[in-house]
Design a protein around this motif. Structure first.
Motif, PDB file in Angstrom:
ATOM      1  N   LEU A  69      16.379  48.013  32.798  1.00 15.74           N
ATOM      2  CA  LEU A  69      16.361  46.821  31.945  1.00 15.74           C
ATOM      3  C   LEU A  69      17.208  45.711  32.549  1.00 15.74           C
ATOM      4  CD1 LEU A  69      15.775  45.342  29.247  1.00 15.74           C
ATOM      5  CD2 LEU A  69      17.774  46.495  28.306  1.00 15.74           C
ATOM      6  N   LEU A  70      18.424  46.027  32.988  1.00  9.05           N
ATOM      7  CA  LEU A  70      19.306  45.014  33.563  1.00  9.05           C
ATOM      8  C   LEU A  70      18.728  44.461  34.860  1.00  9.05           C
ATOM      9  CD1 LEU A  70      22.810  46.649  32.941  1.00  9.05           C
ATOM     10  CD2 LEU A  70      21.757  44.759  31.683  1.00  9.05           C
ATOM     11  N   LYS A  71      18.151  45.316  35.668  1.00  5.89           N
ATOM     12  CA  LYS A  71      17.537  44.870  36.918  1.00  5.89           C
ATOM     13  C   LYS A  71      16.417  43.882  36.642  1.00  5.89           C
ATOM     14  CE  LYS A  71      15.292  46.594  41.117  1.00  5.89           C
ATOM     15  NZ  LYS A  71      14.816  47.814  41.826  1.00  5.89           N
ATOM     16  N   ASP A  72      15.555  44.206  35.679  1.00  8.14           N
ATOM     17  CA  ASP A  72      14.451  43.305  35.325  1.00  8.14           C
ATOM     18  C   ASP A  72      14.978  41.986  34.781  1.00  8.14           C
ATOM     19  OD1 ASP A  72      12.680  45.199  36.108  1.00  8.14           O
ATOM     20  OD2 ASP A  72      11.906  45.662  34.098  1.00  8.14           O
ATOM     21  N   TYR A  73      16.004  42.054  33.926  1.00 11.22           N
ATOM     22  CA  TYR A  73      16.540  40.837  33.319  1.00 11.22           C
ATOM     23  C   TYR A  73      17.053  39.875  34.373  1.00 11.22           C
ATOM     24  CZ  TYR A  73      19.484  37.612  30.763  1.00 11.22           C
ATOM     25  OH  TYR A  73      20.057  36.457  30.287  1.00 11.22           O
ATOM     26  N   PHE A  74      17.884  40.371  35.288  1.00 10.94           N
ATOM     27  CA  PHE A  74      18.503  39.469  36.260  1.00 10.94           C
ATOM     28  C   PHE A  74      17.528  39.014  37.343  1.00 10.94           C
ATOM     29  CE2 PHE A  74      22.263  41.376  34.288  1.00 10.94           C
ATOM     30  CZ  PHE A  74      22.928  40.208  33.954  1.00 10.94           C
ATOM     31  N   GLN A  75      16.469  39.768  37.578  1.00 11.45           N
ATOM     32  CA  GLN A  75      15.418  39.289  38.475  1.00 11.45           C
ATOM     33  C   GLN A  75      14.668  38.121  37.848  1.00 11.45           C
ATOM     34  OE1 GLN A  75      13.022  42.739  39.375  1.00 11.45           O
ATOM     35  NE2 GLN A  75      14.181  43.189  41.243  1.00 11.45           N
ATOM     36  N   ASN A  76      14.549  38.125  36.529  1.00 10.46           N
ATOM     37  CA  ASN A  76      13.836  37.067  35.819  1.00 10.46           C
ATOM     38  C   ASN A  76      14.738  35.911  35.402  1.00 10.46           C
ATOM     39  OD1 ASN A  76      10.825  37.859  35.067  1.00 10.46           O
ATOM     40  ND2 ASN A  76      12.037  39.734  35.034  1.00 10.46           N
ATOM     41  N   HIS A  77      16.025  36.022  35.659  1.00  9.49           N
ATOM     42  CA  HIS A  77      16.960  34.954  35.269  1.00  9.49           C
ATOM     43  C   HIS A  77      17.848  34.562  36.443  1.00  9.49           C
ATOM     44  CE1 HIS A  77      15.692  36.434  31.346  1.00  9.49           C
ATOM     45  NE2 HIS A  77      16.168  35.340  30.804  1.00  9.49           N
ATOM     46  N   LYS A  78      17.257  34.473  37.607  1.00  8.01           N
ATOM     47  CA  LYS A  78      18.032  34.092  38.796  1.00  8.01           C
ATOM     48  C   LYS A  78      18.568  32.672  38.686  1.00  8.01           C
ATOM     49  CE  LYS A  78      15.764  37.234  42.035  1.00  8.01           C
ATOM     50  NZ  LYS A  78      14.904  37.364  43.233  1.00  8.01           N
ATOM     51  N   HIS A  79      17.914  31.845  37.866  1.00  8.60           N
ATOM     52  CA  HIS A  79      18.380  30.464  37.698  1.00  8.60           C
ATOM     53  C   HIS A  79      19.647  30.391  36.853  1.00  8.60           C
ATOM     54  CE1 HIS A  79      15.843  31.426  34.233  1.00  8.60           C
ATOM     55  NE2 HIS A  79      16.534  30.540  33.558  1.00  8.60           N
ATOM     56  N   ASP A  80      20.038  31.503  36.241  1.00  4.71           N
ATOM     57  CA  ASP A  80      21.230  31.514  35.395  1.00  4.71           C
ATOM     58  C   ASP A  80      22.452  32.071  36.120  1.00  4.71           C
ATOM     59  OD1 ASP A  80      19.740  30.528  33.330  1.00  4.71           O
ATOM     60  OD2 ASP A  80      19.330  32.475  32.433  1.00  4.71           O
ATOM     61  N   THR A  81      22.479  31.951  37.449  1.00  2.00           N
ATOM     62  CA  THR A  81      23.532  32.610  38.222  1.00  2.00           C
ATOM     63  C   THR A  81      24.607  31.639  38.714  1.00  2.00           C
ATOM     64  OG1 THR A  81      22.171  32.436  40.218  1.00  2.00           O
ATOM     65  CG2 THR A  81      22.037  34.497  38.969  1.00  2.00           C
ATOM     66  N   ASP A  82      24.784  30.504  38.044  1.00  2.39           N
ATOM     67  CA  ASP A  82      25.877  29.606  38.411  1.00  2.39           C
ATOM     68  C   ASP A  82      27.204  30.350  38.329  1.00  2.39           C
ATOM     69  OD1 ASP A  82      24.272  27.489  38.898  1.00  2.39           O
ATOM     70  OD2 ASP A  82      24.653  26.455  37.007  1.00  2.39           O
ATOM     71  N   THR A  83      28.097  30.042  39.267  1.00  7.21           N
ATOM     72  CA  THR A  83      29.413  30.670  39.301  1.00  7.21           C
ATOM     73  C   THR A  83      30.441  29.688  38.752  1.00  7.21           C
ATOM     74  OG1 THR A  83      28.783  31.946  41.249  1.00  7.21           O
ATOM     75  CG2 THR A  83      31.125  31.740  40.798  1.00  7.21           C
ATOM     76  N   TYR A  84      31.213  30.122  37.769  1.00  2.84           N
ATOM     77  CA  TYR A  84      32.215  29.234  37.188  1.00  2.84           C
ATOM     78  C   TYR A  84      33.339  30.035  36.547  1.00  2.84           C
ATOM     79  CZ  TYR A  84      29.635  30.190  32.849  1.00  2.84           C
ATOM     80  OH  TYR A  84      29.010  30.811  31.788  1.00  2.84           O
ATOM     81  N   VAL A  85      34.418  29.359  36.263  1.00  5.85           N
ATOM     82  CA  VAL A  85      35.561  29.975  35.595  1.00  5.85           C
ATOM     83  C   VAL A  85      35.297  29.987  34.091  1.00  5.85           C
ATOM     84  CG1 VAL A  85      38.040  29.826  35.152  1.00  5.85           C
ATOM     85  CG2 VAL A  85      37.135  29.230  37.405  1.00  5.85           C
ATOM     86  N   VAL A  86      35.391  31.150  33.494  1.00  8.03           N
ATOM     87  CA  VAL A  86      35.100  31.297  32.076  1.00  8.03           C
ATOM     88  C   VAL A  86      36.259  30.757  31.247  1.00  8.03           C
ATOM     89  CG1 VAL A  86      34.669  32.963  30.225  1.00  8.03           C
ATOM     90  CG2 VAL A  86      33.662  33.309  32.495  1.00  8.03           C
ATOM     91  N   ARG A  87      35.939  29.973  30.241  1.00  5.53           N
ATOM     92  CA  ARG A  87      36.972  29.480  29.328  1.00  5.53           C
ATOM     93  C   ARG A  87      37.568  30.661  28.577  1.00  5.53           C
ATOM     94  NH1 ARG A  87      37.009  27.688  23.934  1.00  5.53           N
ATOM     95  NH2 ARG A  87      34.795  28.165  23.770  1.00  5.53           N
ATOM     96  N   ASN A  88      38.870  30.780  28.622  1.00  6.53           N
ATOM     97  CA  ASN A  88      39.563  31.946  28.074  1.00  6.53           C
ATOM     98  C   ASN A  88      40.191  31.608  26.731  1.00  6.53           C
ATOM     99  OD1 ASN A  88      41.036  34.196  27.558  1.00  6.53           O
ATOM    100  ND2 ASN A  88      42.166  34.201  29.483  1.00  6.53           N
ATOM    101  N   ARG A  89      39.604  32.140  25.662  1.00 10.24           N
ATOM    102  CA  ARG A  89      40.147  31.906  24.324  1.00 10.24           C
ATOM    103  C   ARG A  89      41.193  32.939  23.938  1.00 10.24           C
ATOM    104  NH1 ARG A  89      35.428  31.571  20.176  1.00 10.24           N
ATOM    105  NH2 ARG A  89      34.449  33.143  21.487  1.00 10.24           N
ATOM    106  N   HIS A  90      41.476  33.880  24.846  1.00  9.02           N
ATOM    107  CA  HIS A  90      42.392  34.962  24.528  1.00  9.02           C
ATOM    108  C   HIS A  90      43.531  35.019  25.540  1.00  9.02           C
ATOM    109  CE1 HIS A  90      39.064  36.137  21.962  1.00  9.02           C
ATOM    110  NE2 HIS A  90      38.296  36.141  23.027  1.00  9.02           N
ATOM    111  N   ALA A  91      43.976  33.864  25.995  1.00 12.52           N
ATOM    112  CA  ALA A  91      44.980  33.811  27.061  1.00 12.52           C
ATOM    113  C   ALA A  91      46.295  34.463  26.661  1.00 12.52           C
ATOM    114  CB  ALA A  91      45.224  32.361  27.469  1.00 12.52           C
ATOM    115  N   GLU A  92      46.525  34.597  25.352  1.00 13.46           N
ATOM    116  CA  GLU A  92      47.788  35.192  24.921  1.00 13.46           C
ATOM    117  C   GLU A  92      47.786  36.704  25.117  1.00 13.46           C
ATOM    118  OE1 GLU A  92      44.959  35.686  21.601  1.00 13.46           O
ATOM    119  OE2 GLU A  92      45.459  34.088  23.009  1.00 13.46           O
ATOM    120  N   GLN A  93      46.631  37.297  25.347  1.00 14.77           N
ATOM    121  CA  GLN A  93      46.560  38.741  25.527  1.00 14.77           C
ATOM    122  C   GLN A  93      46.874  39.104  26.972  1.00 14.77           C
ATOM    123  OE1 GLN A  93      43.029  40.496  23.893  1.00 14.77           O
ATOM    124  NE2 GLN A  93      42.922  39.033  22.215  1.00 14.77           N
ATOM    125  N   ALA A  94      47.633  40.173  27.147  1.00 14.54           N
ATOM    126  CA  ALA A  94      48.116  40.554  28.476  1.00 14.54           C
ATOM    127  C   ALA A  94      46.976  40.793  29.452  1.00 14.54           C
ATOM    128  CB  ALA A  94      48.980  41.810  28.366  1.00 14.54           C
TER     129      ALA A  94
END
Length: 271
Positions: A137-162
């Motif tokens: 399932l995961l293999k099929d999904y990512f083969q069909n969503h190659k356009h969604d592979t931008d690389t970026y820093v995720v906004r962290n809403r939990h920065a207070e957690q270790a």
């Protein structure tokens, strides 16, 4: 007495999380160990609690359900019941791979049918077959969503957690990577992206150096040029240059040119 089946509920909608919690409380065989409102917190709690089963929303902002699963080590992937509003690709994929899902809004009857299905999955032989289905399932999904592979820093809403406070969270190729800040040697800025250099790997992300400067701890990371931020723990030597410019030589031998416009930021460091 059998151990209860440990469950995590992952959904960005509070009402959906609370609804599943209420239904689970009526079944003593299941123990709710965490509820998560986003993909980042989901990954943290799966690694922390090692659940047997997760209810996983697909359509979450920034990190979706498929990306959560794709970011886990294979041996840590639990049994999964997906919860989703109508999504043509997802529903076809689930049906093709015989993976169970709950289509929102679902009835109590349908929910408890899924719980019975989960019990059957968690038998050893059945779970191995489920894992193979999930890989496909995961293999099929990512083969069909190659356009969604931008690389970026995720906004962290939990920065207070270790778990997150000393790491940079990067989304790349459908996976979430946690890069320890102490391993970052320097960052190199370009027009619309930056390179994050660690000792072993370079991450290329869509981000501005100015934004990254605000995210990094100022006591360790210093902006020395419009194109460079450096982790000062890796600096071996500082050398003066012409007109107030300077060079920083890292322990690796890498030379980074600093601008006089950023020289005052050196503070306690002496040229």
């Amino acid at each position: 007495m059998l151990k209860p089946i440990r469950v995590i509920v992952i959904d960005d909608e509070k009402q959906a999380r609370e609804g599943i919690k209420l239904l689970l409380e009526a079944v003593p065989a299941f123990e709710l160990v965490a509820m998560c409102e986003d993909g980042l917190k989901a990954i943290e709690n799966i690694y922390k609690h090692h659940p047997d089963l997760i209810f996983l929303d697909i359509q979450m902002p920034e990190i979706n359900g498929f990306e959560v699963l794709n970011s886990l080590d294979n041996h840590l992937r639990p049994a999964v019941i997906f919860t989703t509003a109508y999504d043509q690709f997802a529903l076809k994929a689930f049906e093709h791979h015989a993976i169970d899902y709950l289509l929102k809004p679902f009835t109590n009857k349908r929910f408890y049918e899924s719980l019975e299905y989960a019990k059957s999955i968690l038998q050893l032989s059945t779970f191995k077959r489920f894992q193979h289905k999930m890989e496909s399932l995961l293999k099929d999904y990512f083969q069909n969503h190659k356009h969604d592979t931008d690389t970026y820093v995720v906004r962290n809403r939990h920065a207070e957690q270790a778990t997150f406070s000393n790491k940079l969270t990067i989304k790349a190729d459908g996976k979430i990577h946690f890069v320890p800040l102490e391993e970052i040697q320097y960052l190199e800025g370009y027009d619309s992206y930056i390179k994050i250099h660690t000792g072993e790997k370079t991450h290329i992300v869509k981000e501005s150096l100015k934004t990254m400067e605000q995210k990094l701890p100022g006591q360790s990371f210093l902006r020395i040029h419009k194109s460079f931020i450096v982790n000062m723990k890796y600096v071996k030597t500082l050398e003066p240059y012409f007109n107030g410019d300077f060079f920083l030589i890292l322990a690796s031998g890498k030379r980074l040119k600093g601008s006089r416009n950023f020289r005052k930021g050196l503070g306690k460091y002496t040229l």
